[in-house]
Design a protein around this motif. Structure first.
Motif, PDB file in Angstrom:
ATOM      1  N   LEU A 162     104.826  65.605  45.428  1.00 10.53           N
ATOM      2  CA  LEU A 162     105.247  66.907  44.629  1.00 10.53           C
ATOM      3  C   LEU A 162     104.154  67.171  43.498  1.00 10.53           C
ATOM      4  O   LEU A 162     103.748  68.330  43.230  1.00 10.53           O
ATOM      5  CB  LEU A 162     106.462  66.605  44.044  1.00 10.53           C
ATOM      6  N   SER A 163     103.823  66.032  42.905  1.00 12.40           N
ATOM      7  CA  SER A 163     102.824  66.168  41.904  1.00 12.40           C
ATOM      8  C   SER A 163     101.412  66.801  42.247  1.00 12.40           C
ATOM      9  O   SER A 163     100.824  67.612  41.696  1.00 12.40           O
ATOM     10  CB  SER A 163     102.397  64.792  41.029  1.00 12.40           C
ATOM     11  N   VAL A 199     107.179  61.175  44.414  1.00  8.36           N
ATOM     12  CA  VAL A 199     106.639  62.053  43.099  1.00  8.36           C
ATOM     13  C   VAL A 199     105.146  62.109  43.215  1.00  8.36           C
ATOM     14  O   VAL A 199     104.757  63.384  42.732  1.00  8.36           O
ATOM     15  CB  VAL A 199     106.999  60.741  42.087  1.00  8.36           C
ATOM     16  N   SER A 256     103.292  65.657  36.217  1.00  7.28           N
ATOM     17  CA  SER A 256     101.964  65.572  36.708  1.00  7.28           C
ATOM     18  C   SER A 256     101.296  64.135  36.473  1.00  7.28           C
ATOM     19  O   SER A 256     100.228  64.069  35.790  1.00  7.28           O
ATOM     20  CB  SER A 256     101.135  66.737  36.429  1.00  7.28           C
ATOM     21  N   ALA A 316     108.083  64.291  38.840  1.00  5.42           N
ATOM     22  CA  ALA A 316     106.742  64.772  39.429  1.00  5.42           C
ATOM     23  C   ALA A 316     106.257  65.959  38.534  1.00  5.42           C
ATOM     24  O   ALA A 316     105.044  66.216  38.728  1.00  5.42           O
ATOM     25  CB  ALA A 316     106.966  65.387  40.976  1.00  5.42           C
ATOM     26  N   ILE A 343      98.045  60.515  40.300  1.00  3.52           N
ATOM     27  CA  ILE A 343      98.611  60.238  41.717  1.00  3.52           C
ATOM     28  C   ILE A 343      97.993  58.678  42.087  1.00  3.52           C
ATOM     29  O   ILE A 343      98.766  57.855  42.632  1.00  3.52           O
ATOM     30  CB  ILE A 343      98.153  61.322  42.690  1.00  3.52           C
TER      31      ILE A 343
END
Length: 532
Positions: free
Chosen positions: A143-144, A140, A373, A370, A376
């Motif tokens: 990809l985010s 996740v 957003s 993901a 992270i």
């Protein structure tokens, strides 16, 4: 801004993905006769240099363009060096612990298999759940990060790059499994190292530093956060690396212990250099006046603010690097999740076509989450806190002198470590709500108080205290039961030999999954002779 045109950005992104797709499918075709076990793992087949490139590719990802420049803007050179070294040096642990675990569990290919043999099914499933959740969160996060990077660099909707990456990596990973991920990571790892060096030289030449800002920024000195990170980051990253099955797949794939030690040593140096070069962009953003900007921007985008001052062709190089970084990291996580699930949940009994279907199905929930957003850094930190609670009580069993340590202690210790973090947070802040928020590290790692530091002290120490408490309870209960039942107290007896791994039995069945003995084409044999 030095931003490529709409047409150029699309061409760079999708031609790079196209090149990786073509390469992956071609290699999968050459390996089309591989067995199910070759699809899941590649035990004792790889030399030092391919291993090094794979560890490099698996240890990086597009998220580094946010996290390392950000720490530079907050804790300066001190914090950056601590972060880069704390991220790279744990790779040496696989060179040290890998041979030990391979001797204890020669037929396995992930850490959870050794856990099953050493501690039993319950502890293995507990660790497997944590491992699969960690891999999911990392997918996740990757990809985010990719979506955000593409949007910032090009102005394009990063959604379509995410879709393209999911399609590309899913196709060649479903066709070829771990073997294809390993080979493509060799290519992508070499590309990433080359592009980072080229990009670093380019940025160094093109950037104009204001010397007055160097002095006024105070980023060359030490800081409280920098000193705190000397403890927090090694504990967080080292323990969390144990949950990354991709590292264990590559550890078991090493041909010899010497190859493993050389490969991890090379990877450690390369990763430290790459992360430092990326992190220096945060310093340069400050010293050129690109950050914080007007209005002030978050430190996580310092790298991209610096790029705004550079020519468009530099951004083009960075785009290729981003796609390479993200693809290499993501396909490694995909293959690791499928191999872990097949081994831990289905005990390698699934037909290879069901495993390939699992590769495809896993991608949908990952992509959906993901695209929201999420933060992270917060994803990484939550995962780090869980691992800091669980891994210290797990690795006690690596010592033959601690044969009396059982799975009960591992599970209680891991859960107790997280409970200890909650207790610490409640006492530190004065409310249970804030204690619960500390479990999620809602205020991030970069705070001016001691909350994050305390959480990463409470997790491992609390886990060990709960583990030894559970040990005392178990020993006491077994003694009472022995006394009441009139039988011998055997709590300190050596464990009986573990059952043989089902990995061996699945190897015996692998030819049936492929309609007979695996057939390897002459072209594949030639390819392996040259590159594997």
């Amino acid at each position: 801004m030095g931003q490529p045109s709409y047409q150029a950005s699309n061409a760079i992104i999708y031609l790079t993905y196209g090149a990786f797709l073509t390469t992956g499918v071609w290699i999968a075709w050459l390996w089309r006769g591989q067995s199910k076990n070759d699809f899941l793992a590649a035990n004792r087949t790889q030399k030092a240099i391919p291993l090094a490139l794979n560890f490099i590719a698996s240890a990086l990802g597009s998220g580094i363009l946010f996290t390392y420049p950000e720490i530079s803007t907050i804790a300066g050179v001190h914090g950056l060096l601590v972060y880069a070294l704390a991220s790279s040096l744990p790779l040496l642990a696989f060179g040290f612990l890998g041979p030990i675990i391979r001797r204890k569990c020669p037929e396995g290919f992930v850490l959870t298999e050794w856990t099953r043999q050493r501690y039993g099914v319950i502890a293995a499933l507990y660790l497997s759940i944590l491992t699969l959740i960690t891999l999911f969160l990392y997918m996740v996060a990757e990809l985010s990060a990719l979506q955000q990077v593409i949007t910032i660099l090009t102005g394009l909707d990063g959604l379509w790059a995410v879709v393209a990456e999911c399609i590309v990596t899913t196709i060649y990973t479903a066709l070829g499994g771990f073997r294809i991920s390993f080979i493509t990571d060799n290519i992508q790892g070499a590309i990433v190292v080359g592009l980072v060096i080229l990009g670093g030289i380019t940025v160094g030449v093109e950037t104009k530093v204001d010397r007055s800002l160097v002095v006024s920024s105070d980023l060359l000195g030490t800081s409280l956060l920098g000193w705190q990170l000397i403890y927090i980051l090694p504990v967080a990253i080292l323990t969390n690396d144990f949950f990354i099955s991709g590292f264990w797949l590559r550890t078991f794939a090493s041909k010899t212990d010497k190859d493993l030690r050389i490969g991890t040593s090379i990877a450690t140096v390369a990763v430290a250099i790459v992360l430092t070069l990326v992190g220096v962009s945060g310093l340069l953003a400050v010293w050129t006046g690109a950050w914080p900007g007007d209005p002030p921007q978050e430190g996580s985008i310092a790298f991209f603010l610096l790029l705004e001052q550079l020519p468009a062709w530099v951004v083009g190089i960075v785009l290729v690097m981003v796609v390479s970084l993200s693809t290499a990291a993501f396909d490694s996580l995909q293959s690791a999740m499928v191999s872990t699930g097949s081994n831990d949940i289905f005990r390698n009994r699934l037909n290879i076509w069901w495993i390939r279907l699992a590769v495809v199905l896993v991608i949908f929930p990952v992509a959906v989450v993901a695209l929201k957003s999420p933060s992270i850094l917060q994803i990484y930190l939550v995962s780090d806190l869980v691992s800091a609670s669980s891994i210290p009580v797990l690795v006690i069993g690596l010592s033959s002198e601690c044969y009396w340590w059982r799975g009960f202690e591992v599970v209680v210790g891991g859960l107790g470590g997280m409970l200890t973090v909650f207790i610490f947070g409640t006492l530190y802040y004065g409310t249970a709500k804030d204690g619960a928020n500390l479990l999620l590290l809602e205020q991030s790692l970069y705070v001016s108080d001691w909350s994050a530091f305390g959480a990463f002290v409470a997790a491992p120490i609390g886990g060990l205290l709960w583990g030894f408490g559970a040990f005392a309870v178990r020993i006491g209960a077994q003694w009472l039961l022995a006394k009441a039942g009139g039988h011998r107290f055997d709590a300190f007896d050596h464990l009986p030999p573990a059952d043989p791994s089902l990995y061996r039995r699945s190897r015996e069945r692998s030819s049936d999954d492929n309609g007979g003995e695996p057939v390897t084409t002459a072209r594949a044999s030639s390819f392996r002779a040259k590159f594997l």
